[in-house]
Design an enzyme around this catalytic site. Structure first.
Site, short mmCIF file in Angstrom:
data_model
loop_
_atom_site.label_atom_id
_atom_site.label_comp_id
_atom_site.label_asym_id
_atom_site.label_seq_id
_atom_site.Cartn_x
_atom_site.Cartn_y
_atom_site.Cartn_z
N GLY A 21 -51.57 -15.82 22.86
CA GLY A 21 -51.79 -16.05 24.85
C GLY A 21 -51.51 -15.02 24.72
O GLY A 21 -51.59 -13.76 25.30
N THR A 22 -49.91 -13.65 24.27
CA THR A 22 -49.41 -12.59 24.24
C THR A 22 -50.76 -11.84 24.14
O THR A 22 -50.88 -10.96 25.05
CB THR A 22 -48.60 -12.60 23.75
OG1 THR A 22 -47.74 -13.13 24.07
CG2 THR A 22 -48.54 -10.71 24.37
N GLN A 35 -50.64 -23.24 28.53
CA GLN A 35 -50.12 -24.48 27.98
C GLN A 35 -50.82 -25.81 29.47
O GLN A 35 -50.82 -26.48 29.53
CB GLN A 35 -48.60 -24.24 29.59
CG GLN A 35 -47.85 -23.17 29.00
CD GLN A 35 -47.07 -24.36 27.54
OE1 GLN A 35 -46.87 -25.40 27.58
NE2 GLN A 35 -46.19 -23.19 27.43
N HIS A 37 -51.27 -22.43 18.68
CA HIS A 37 -49.51 -22.96 18.33
C HIS A 37 -48.52 -23.76 19.88
O HIS A 37 -48.00 -24.63 19.43
CB HIS A 37 -48.49 -21.79 17.79
CG HIS A 37 -47.84 -21.38 19.23
ND1 HIS A 37 -46.90 -21.85 19.38
CD2 HIS A 37 -48.58 -19.79 20.17
CE1 HIS A 37 -46.37 -20.95 20.60
NE2 HIS A 37 -46.94 -19.67 21.16
N CYS A 75 -33.26 -14.79 27.51
CA CYS A 75 -32.67 -13.70 27.43
C CYS A 75 -32.80 -12.62 26.78
O CYS A 75 -33.50 -12.43 25.81
CB CYS A 75 -31.60 -14.65 26.47
SG CYS A 75 -31.16 -16.24 27.17
#
Length: 401
Positions: free
Chosen positions: A68-69, A183, A205, A329
């Site tokens: 995806g990236t 998604q 994935h 994060c």
């Protein structure tokens, strides 16, 4: 251990593992001209045709990627560069405020390094981009817009965007639209042609395929400057030796996900309702973010007032429950969810969230296990408190004294 983080990655389907491991035994670069190479090429092209059929595309529109990236980067950068090269006025990049960072960070990089003008499309309280928002952003200067990128379904709160309507608005001005459907595939009907977009990203994935595989669906009439240069594979848009085994595992998972979609989505919706009932019973003041109904059936994003999401995550992890926070994060520093901030939440609420996401391996027992320990975990997390809230309490005590 109850696994409630399928939106991050889903366990590989046994059928996909079988196809992948069998393919790993075979030699042959799909670009080679000898017998092994031709055999590998045939398997890749059969997979390409299957992928296209499941996603409403032509085989020639399927570009296999590493996930995806990569697909998001290739679409956003490549279409921007190509459109700007055709007309230097095309420098505006319109993206929604709730995009995955693979799109947001790419658009910001274009702004910082390639002279793009980044226009962020606002969302409503559920995280949805309204058609009127896009019309206003295009305004009376459509010739300056290079592309639009709006995700089909949000990865944090599960909101589904009206991408078909947004694409129709953009098409009226000749503006290409990219949508991140990572998604959505496997739980929503995804039809590339019907959506009317120029480019669509999906990833293996998230649907039970291997990490490191995916596809960018790219319309044949959409110019896209490559990010990678080399052998000219994949329409000269994405160079690099094709990962035959990963592609075959990806497409096998896709075939199963699409075939089972309606049944699977219904089961996820049932489990999500059961999960939210358990959450509200354990923590009555918990707040569900995003749409109560009509979003992705397997995502439940919840704010727990008085908690830090990372603290609560650790407490649940210690009790055998695996989920994720609603915040990103970096270097161990918790940041509020940009999705919730865009939806109008304050910073404290945006830090106190968890995302529970369900998948094909999820069961009633997983939900029951969460309900059994959630109340205790939240009480413990609240005992530790939110640092900024503790500081305010300390300040008030000092003022009173």
């Amino acid at each position: 251990m109850p696994y409630l983080d399928h939106a991050a990655t889903t366990p590989m389907r046994p059928e996909a593992i079988a196809v992948l491991t069998e393919a790993l035994r075979e030699a042959g670069n799909p670009s080679s001209l000898h017998a092994s190479g031709r055999a590998a090429r045939r398997r890749v092209e059969e997979a390409r045709e299957s992928c296209a059929a499941r996603l409403g595309a032509r085989a020639s529109e399927v570009i296999f990627t590493g996930g995806g990236t990569e697909g998001d980067n290739l679409a956003v950068k490549g279409i921007y560069w190509a459109r700007r090269a055709e007309d230097p006025r095309r420098r505006r990049v319109l993206v929604s405020a709730v995009e995955h960072h693979a799109v947001l960070d790419t658009a910001e990089w274009l702004r910082d390094h390639e002279g793009a003008e980044l226009v962020v499309l606002g969302v409503d309280a559920s995280g949805r981009v309204a058609p009127e928002e896009l019309r206003a952003a295009i305004g009376d200067d459509p010739d300056s817009v290079a592309l639009v990128s709006v995700m089909l379904a949000n990865n944090e709160v599960g909101t589904v965007n009206p991408v078909r309507e947004l694409a129709a608005i953009a098409a009226g001005h000749g503006i290409p639209v990219h949508t991140d459907a990572v998604q959505a595939v496997g739980v929503l009907e995804v039809d590339f042609a019907a959506l009317g977009v120029a480019a669509l990203t999906c990833s293996a994935h998230k649907i039970g395929g291997p990490v490191g595989a995916g596809a960018l669906l790219l319309r044949r009439d959409t110019a896209c400057t490559p990010v990678l240069h080399g052998g000219g594979q994949e329409r000269e848009v994405r160079s690099g030796t094709l990962a035959t085994a990963a592609i075959l595992g990806f497409v096998r998972a896709l075939e199963l996900a699409v075939a089972e979609r309606e049944t699977h989505a219904g089961e996820l919706a049932r489990l999500r309702a059961l999960l939210l009932t358990a959450v509200r019973a354990a923590v009555p003041d918990a707040v569900v973010n995003g749409p109560e109904h009509g979003g992705l059936p397997g995502i439940a994003h919840v704010t727990f007032p008085g908690c830090r999401g990372d603290t609560l995550l650790a407490a649940l992890d210690a009790r055998g429950i695996e989920c994720s926070t609603g915040s990103a994060c970096t270097a161990g520093v918790s940041r509020p969810s940009h999705v919730l901030l865009a939806m109008g939440a304050d910073a404290e609420a945006a830090r106190g969230c968890l995302r529970f996401s369900l998948g094909y391996t999820s069961t009633d027992a997983d939900v029951t296990a969460l309900g059994a320990v959630l109340g205790e975990a939240v009480t413990g997390a609240r005992g530790r408190g939110v640092p900024s809230l503790r500081r305010r309490k300390t300040d008030r005590v000092k003022e009173m004294s």
